[in-house]
Design an enzyme around this catalytic site. Structure first.
Site, mmCIF file in Angstrom:
data_model
loop_
_atom_site.group_PDB
_atom_site.id
_atom_site.type_symbol
_atom_site.label_atom_id
_atom_site.label_comp_id
_atom_site.label_asym_id
_atom_site.label_seq_id
_atom_site.Cartn_x
_atom_site.Cartn_y
_atom_site.Cartn_z
ATOM 1 N N ILE A 209 13.915 -33.142 20.853
ATOM 2 C CA ILE A 209 15.188 -32.749 20.227
ATOM 3 C C ILE A 209 14.997 -31.519 19.334
ATOM 4 O O ILE A 209 15.816 -30.606 19.321
ATOM 5 C CB ILE A 209 15.753 -33.937 19.405
ATOM 6 N N VAL B 94 4.742 -33.098 7.514
ATOM 7 C CA VAL B 94 5.783 -33.439 6.526
ATOM 8 C C VAL B 94 5.368 -34.586 5.610
ATOM 9 O O VAL B 94 6.044 -34.858 4.622
ATOM 10 C CB VAL B 94 7.150 -33.750 7.198
ATOM 11 N N TYR C 37 11.479 -48.998 11.912
ATOM 12 C CA TYR C 37 12.120 -47.737 12.323
ATOM 13 C C TYR C 37 13.570 -47.706 11.829
ATOM 14 O O TYR C 37 14.050 -46.687 11.310
ATOM 15 C CB TYR C 37 12.049 -47.617 13.847
ATOM 16 N N LYS D 88 15.505 -45.052 9.307
ATOM 17 C CA LYS D 88 16.666 -44.252 9.708
ATOM 18 C C LYS D 88 17.925 -44.631 8.915
ATOM 19 O O LYS D 88 18.814 -43.801 8.717
ATOM 20 C CB LYS D 88 16.896 -44.373 11.216
ATOM 21 N N VAL E 145 17.282 -40.814 23.893
ATOM 22 C CA VAL E 145 17.266 -39.440 24.392
ATOM 23 C C VAL E 145 16.031 -39.220 25.264
ATOM 24 O O VAL E 145 14.928 -39.657 24.903
ATOM 25 C CB VAL E 145 17.243 -38.440 23.208
HETATM 26 P P1 NAI Z 1 9.144 -36.043 20.015
HETATM 27 O O1 NAI Z 1 7.985 -36.972 19.814
HETATM 28 O O2 NAI Z 1 9.388 -35.443 21.358
HETATM 29 O O3 NAI Z 1 9.035 -34.855 18.954
HETATM 30 C C1 NAI Z 1 8.741 -35.105 17.607
HETATM 31 C C2 NAI Z 1 8.083 -33.870 16.999
HETATM 32 O O4 NAI Z 1 7.848 -34.157 15.612
HETATM 33 C C3 NAI Z 1 6.720 -33.544 17.645
HETATM 34 O O5 NAI Z 1 6.646 -32.164 17.935
HETATM 35 C C4 NAI Z 1 5.719 -33.949 16.558
HETATM 36 O O6 NAI Z 1 4.525 -33.152 16.563
HETATM 37 C C5 NAI Z 1 6.545 -33.716 15.278
HETATM 38 N N1 NAI Z 1 6.018 -34.504 14.166
HETATM 39 C C6 NAI Z 1 5.717 -35.827 14.147
HETATM 40 N N2 NAI Z 1 5.180 -36.163 12.959
HETATM 41 C C7 NAI Z 1 5.164 -35.024 12.213
HETATM 42 C C8 NAI Z 1 4.713 -34.729 10.905
HETATM 43 N N3 NAI Z 1 4.148 -35.655 10.125
HETATM 44 N N4 NAI Z 1 4.859 -33.455 10.446
HETATM 45 C C9 NAI Z 1 5.391 -32.491 11.238
HETATM 46 N N5 NAI Z 1 5.814 -32.712 12.486
HETATM 47 C C10 NAI Z 1 5.698 -33.962 12.976
HETATM 48 O O7 NAI Z 1 10.410 -36.859 19.496
HETATM 49 P P2 NAI Z 1 12.000 -36.726 19.749
HETATM 50 O O8 NAI Z 1 12.387 -37.765 20.701
HETATM 51 O O9 NAI Z 1 12.376 -35.324 19.986
HETATM 52 O O10 NAI Z 1 12.519 -37.205 18.314
HETATM 53 C C11 NAI Z 1 12.869 -36.290 17.301
HETATM 54 C C12 NAI Z 1 13.650 -37.004 16.226
HETATM 55 O O11 NAI Z 1 14.780 -37.654 16.816
HETATM 56 C C13 NAI Z 1 12.872 -38.103 15.483
HETATM 57 O O12 NAI Z 1 13.220 -38.060 14.116
HETATM 58 C C14 NAI Z 1 13.369 -39.385 16.124
HETATM 59 O O13 NAI Z 1 13.302 -40.466 15.235
HETATM 60 C C15 NAI Z 1 14.803 -39.006 16.434
HETATM 61 N N6 NAI Z 1 15.421 -39.808 17.481
HETATM 62 C C16 NAI Z 1 14.903 -39.815 18.761
HETATM 63 C C17 NAI Z 1 15.504 -40.586 19.737
HETATM 64 C C18 NAI Z 1 15.004 -40.646 21.131
HETATM 65 O O14 NAI Z 1 15.478 -41.532 21.893
HETATM 66 N N7 NAI Z 1 14.114 -39.781 21.575
HETATM 67 C C19 NAI Z 1 16.679 -41.402 19.438
HETATM 68 C C20 NAI Z 1 17.146 -41.325 18.081
HETATM 69 C C21 NAI Z 1 16.519 -40.547 17.159
#
Ligand code: NAI
Length: 252
Positions: free
Chosen positions: A18, A54, A145, A149, A178
């Site tokens: 995202i 972060v 989780y 959130k 997603v």
């Molecule tokens: P993803 O795993 O594809 O991307 C997450 C990114 O955050 C990665 O690039 C990772 O390196 C970075 N990250 C993780 N920990 C970090 C830290 N301590 N410091 C800096 N960067 C860090 O995940 P996605 O699916 O894109 O999720 C993004 C956001 O959307 C998250 O907050 C997640 O909770 C939220 N979300 C995702 C959903 C899904 O179904 N994929 C649904 C609802 C919310």
């Protein structure tokens, strides 16, 4: 459309899923964009990557200052970095609770606090936090989780109230499931991947997973001057998952 020309944006977690879709759309719409991520090596121009964790205040402060210098300020902050956790309230050890809350809740606090001095100087300041369907809907096996959130949503409202008179808007987006590398990892861990994907699709009234681009479009709307009167809201991009109740037999 280049309606964001002249604006500078910082996206945390922008190297994947995202966050990457959001950073790319912001850039496509004319913004200068910096990504803060644990591993920004894969990013391509025009996105500028900064290594940041972060959960580490020193790292966040340094990366936000460096991003503001390169971009010439910060108008938009998207708090997308996050990690997941599976389990009931009986399952996750204290260390995991501390870790997930540290990244998902305090991570947002750290980046917002570091970015605020720049946001206050902007004529179009906006923060968009990423919540989840679990903010408003009880899903099994997501106690920790969901707690993280839920805090993101309450914090969004509190921040919106605190900073509205400084000209800083704060909103959040609550995605359903997603199709990102995150969900890909969950599917890989499943016993029967096809059945798991079918179950996730079926859980959404639209019958399919949300795309990262659909979530990015909502984030960019809230971040843009077009949403100048929108603050303290949560925008669901969840295929109807939070609000609709359909009959299981597919009859109207
Ligand atoms: P993803 O795993 O594809 O991307 C997450 C990114 O955050 C990665 O690039 C990772 O390196 C970075 N990250 C993780 N920990 C970090 C830290 N301590 N410091 C800096 N960067 C860090 O995940 P996605 O699916 O894109 O999720 C993004 C956001 O959307 C998250 O907050 C997640 O909770 C939220 N979300 C995702 C959903 C899904 O179904 N994929 C649904 C609802 C919310």
């Amino acid at each position: 459309m280049t309606d964001l020309e002249g604006l500078a944006a910082v996206v945390t977690g922008g190297a994947s899923g995202i966050g990457l879709a959001t950073a790319s759309l912001l850039a496509e719409r004319g913004a200068r964009v910096a990504v803060l991520d644990l591993d920004p090596a894969s990013l391509k121009e025009p996105l500028v990557g900064f290594t940041a964790d972060v959960s580490d205040d020193t790292s966040v402060r340094a990366a936000v200052a460096a991003a503001a210098e390169v971009l010439g300020g910060i108008d938009i902050l998207v708090n997308c970095a996050g990690i997941g956790a599976i389990g009931t309230v009986a399952d996750n050890p204290d260390e995991q609770w501390h870790r997930v809350l540290d990244v998902n809740v305090l991570g947002l606090v750290r980046t917002s606090r570091a970015a605020l001095p720049y946001l206050r100087r902007s004529a179009h300041a906006s923060v968009v936090n990423i919540g989840s369907i679990v903010t408003t809907t009880g899903l099994p096996q997501r106690a920790l989780y969901a707690a993280s959130k839920g805090a993101v949503f309450s914090l969004t409202l509190a921040m919106a109230a605190d900073h509205v008179r400084e000209g800083v808007r704060v909103n959040c987006v609550n995605p359903g499931t997603v199709d990102t590398p995150w969900v890909g990892r969950l599917l890989e861990a499943a016993h029967d991947q096809a059945a798991e994907r079918a179950a996730l699709n079926a859980r959404q009234p639209t019958g399919r997973l949300v795309t990262a681009e659909e979530v990015a479009a909502a984030i960019v709307y809230l971040a843009s001057p077009a949403a100048a009167s929108v603050t303290g809201t949560a925008l669901a991009v969840d295929g109807g998952m939070a609000g609709l109740r359909l009959r299981a037999d597919a009859k109207p």
